[in-house]
Design a protein around this motif. Structure first.
Motif, PDB file in Angstrom:
ATOM      1  N   SER A  34      47.814  38.013  40.416  1.00 17.32           N
ATOM      2  CA  SER A  34      47.052  36.996  41.146  1.00 17.32           C
ATOM      3  C   SER A  34      45.943  36.500  40.221  1.00 17.32           C
ATOM      4  O   SER A  34      45.139  37.292  39.726  1.00 17.32           O
ATOM      5  CB  SER A  34      46.452  37.599  42.414  1.00 17.32           C
ATOM      6  N   VAL A  35      45.918  35.184  39.958  1.00 11.60           N
ATOM      7  CA  VAL A  35      44.888  34.588  39.109  1.00 11.60           C
ATOM      8  C   VAL A  35      44.242  33.454  39.887  1.00 11.60           C
ATOM      9  O   VAL A  35      44.918  32.535  40.333  1.00 11.60           O
ATOM     10  CB  VAL A  35      45.485  34.044  37.791  1.00 11.60           C
ATOM     11  N   VAL A  36      42.936  33.527  40.065  1.00 13.96           N
ATOM     12  CA  VAL A  36      42.212  32.490  40.803  1.00 13.96           C
ATOM     13  C   VAL A  36      41.078  31.971  39.924  1.00 13.96           C
ATOM     14  O   VAL A  36      40.194  32.731  39.530  1.00 13.96           O
ATOM     15  CB  VAL A  36      41.651  33.036  42.136  1.00 13.96           C
ATOM     16  N   ASP A  37      41.145  30.688  39.603  1.00 12.45           N
ATOM     17  CA  ASP A  37      40.104  30.016  38.820  1.00 12.45           C
ATOM     18  C   ASP A  37      39.214  29.281  39.814  1.00 12.45           C
ATOM     19  O   ASP A  37      39.675  28.409  40.543  1.00 12.45           O
ATOM     20  CB  ASP A  37      40.760  29.040  37.843  1.00 12.45           C
ATOM     21  N   THR A  38      37.942  29.629  39.882  1.00 11.78           N
ATOM     22  CA  THR A  38      37.061  29.135  40.937  1.00 11.78           C
ATOM     23  C   THR A  38      35.830  28.448  40.366  1.00 11.78           C
ATOM     24  O   THR A  38      35.244  28.920  39.399  1.00 11.78           O
ATOM     25  CB  THR A  38      36.595  30.312  41.820  1.00 11.78           C
ATOM     26  N   TYR A  73      28.876  27.025  39.145  1.00 11.80           N
ATOM     27  CA  TYR A  73      29.303  28.074  38.232  1.00 11.80           C
ATOM     28  C   TYR A  73      30.804  28.290  38.393  1.00 11.80           C
ATOM     29  O   TYR A  73      31.379  28.087  39.452  1.00 11.80           O
ATOM     30  CB  TYR A  73      28.517  29.369  38.418  1.00 11.80           C
ATOM     31  N   GLU A  74      31.437  28.682  37.301  1.00  8.76           N
ATOM     32  CA  GLU A  74      32.890  28.855  37.254  1.00  8.76           C
ATOM     33  C   GLU A  74      33.213  30.294  36.865  1.00  8.76           C
ATOM     34  O   GLU A  74      32.515  30.891  36.047  1.00  8.76           O
ATOM     35  CB  GLU A  74      33.464  27.892  36.208  1.00  8.76           C
ATOM     36  N   TYR A  75      34.257  30.848  37.453  1.00 12.91           N
ATOM     37  CA  TYR A  75      34.712  32.179  37.083  1.00 12.91           C
ATOM     38  C   TYR A  75      36.198  32.318  37.394  1.00 12.91           C
ATOM     39  O   TYR A  75      36.767  31.552  38.172  1.00 12.91           O
ATOM     40  CB  TYR A  75      33.907  33.274  37.789  1.00 12.91           C
ATOM     41  N   ILE A  76      36.835  33.280  36.757  1.00 16.66           N
ATOM     42  CA  ILE A  76      38.260  33.570  36.970  1.00 16.66           C
ATOM     43  C   ILE A  76      38.370  35.007  37.467  1.00 16.66           C
ATOM     44  O   ILE A  76      37.755  35.915  36.904  1.00 16.66           O
ATOM     45  CB  ILE A  76      39.076  33.426  35.675  1.00 16.66           C
ATOM     46  N   THR A  77      39.169  35.205  38.505  1.00 17.39           N
ATOM     47  CA  THR A  77      39.450  36.539  39.013  1.00 17.39           C
ATOM     48  C   THR A  77      40.943  36.797  38.826  1.00 17.39           C
ATOM     49  O   THR A  77      41.774  35.985  39.241  1.00 17.39           O
ATOM     50  CB  THR A  77      39.107  36.639  40.517  1.00 17.39           C
ATOM     51  N   THR A  78      41.277  37.903  38.185  1.00 14.64           N
ATOM     52  CA  THR A  78      42.672  38.268  37.937  1.00 14.64           C
ATOM     53  C   THR A  78      42.923  39.665  38.484  1.00 14.64           C
ATOM     54  O   THR A  78      42.121  40.569  38.259  1.00 14.64           O
ATOM     55  CB  THR A  78      42.985  38.253  36.426  1.00 14.64           C
ATOM     56  N   PHE A 104      40.166  41.927  36.717  1.00  9.00           N
ATOM     57  CA  PHE A 104      39.243  41.370  35.736  1.00  9.00           C
ATOM     58  C   PHE A 104      38.522  40.187  36.364  1.00  9.00           C
ATOM     59  O   PHE A 104      39.133  39.392  37.077  1.00  9.00           O
ATOM     60  CB  PHE A 104      39.989  40.871  34.492  1.00  9.00           C
ATOM     61  N   ILE A 105      37.240  40.074  36.091  1.00 10.29           N
ATOM     62  CA  ILE A 105      36.473  38.897  36.481  1.00 10.29           C
ATOM     63  C   ILE A 105      35.789  38.385  35.220  1.00 10.29           C
ATOM     64  O   ILE A 105      35.083  39.141  34.544  1.00 10.29           O
ATOM     65  CB  ILE A 105      35.418  39.214  37.555  1.00 10.29           C
ATOM     66  N   LEU A 106      36.045  37.120  34.894  1.00  7.58           N
ATOM     67  CA  LEU A 106      35.460  36.507  33.713  1.00  7.58           C
ATOM     68  C   LEU A 106      34.559  35.372  34.149  1.00  7.58           C
ATOM     69  O   LEU A 106      34.983  34.476  34.883  1.00  7.58           O
ATOM     70  CB  LEU A 106      36.564  35.979  32.791  1.00  7.58           C
ATOM     71  N   ALA A 107      33.284  35.404  33.730  1.00  9.00           N
ATOM     72  CA  ALA A 107      32.316  34.366  34.083  1.00  9.00           C
ATOM     73  C   ALA A 107      31.777  33.728  32.806  1.00  9.00           C
ATOM     74  O   ALA A 107      32.161  34.103  31.699  1.00  9.00           O
ATOM     75  CB  ALA A 107      31.183  34.973  34.910  1.00  9.00           C
ATOM     76  N   SER A 108      30.883  32.776  32.965  1.00  5.93           N
ATOM     77  CA  SER A 108      30.352  32.040  31.817  1.00  5.93           C
ATOM     78  C   SER A 108      29.610  32.958  30.863  1.00  5.93           C
ATOM     79  O   SER A 108      29.130  34.023  31.242  1.00  5.93           O
ATOM     80  CB  SER A 108      29.439  30.917  32.288  1.00  5.93           C
TER      81      SER A 108
END
Length: 130
Positions: free
Chosen positions: A62-66, A80-85, A99-103
């Motif tokens: 599951s990959v969500v780009d928010t 703000y933008e982040y991706i949750t995988t 994984f959570i990737l933020a700026s």
């Protein structure tokens, strides 16, 4: 004496106005940069794994780009933008690696078995340097 009163009054006004202002409030958008390439799985729903015996295992993904709007301490809105995988390791999707990737390259990783957390670490890239 009059000049001391004026100086004191100006100093008092300066202290009063600066204490009421909001410091360190940014309203610029916090976007993901080149670090986004660490999670190039956007749009995928599964990940295939080939082991040494040639067996292929398929894992749900599951990959969500928010992109969201938040309010800083000064009451101003910013984006703000982040991706949750989430990589699910079993069929009932109870075991996962997330994984959570933020700026700014801020990445958190965690692993869960059932409802038991096994591992959790933030600032992964910063910790890796150590």
């Amino acid at each position: 004496m009059k000049s001391k009163r004026i100086t004191f009054s100006l100093l008092f006004l300066y202290c009063l106005t600066t204490s009421l202002q909001c410091d360190n409030c940014s309203i610029r958008a916090l976007r993901l940069d080149a670090t986004k390439s660490w999670l190039p799985l956007k749009g995928k729903t599964q990940l295939s794994f080939l082991d040494n015996a040639g067996t292929v295992s398929i894992f749900r993904l599951s990959v969500v780009d928010t992109t969201e709007i938040a309010t800083n301490d000064c009451g101003e809105a910013y984006q703000y933008e982040y991706i949750t995988t989430a990589l699910y390791l079993n069929q009932p999707v109870t075991d996962s690696i997330r994984f959570i990737l933020a700026s700014g390259g801020w990445m958190c990783a965690s692993a869960v078995t059932g409802s038991n957390p096994n591992f959790s670490m933030c600032n992964v890239f910063g910790q890796a340097k150590e």
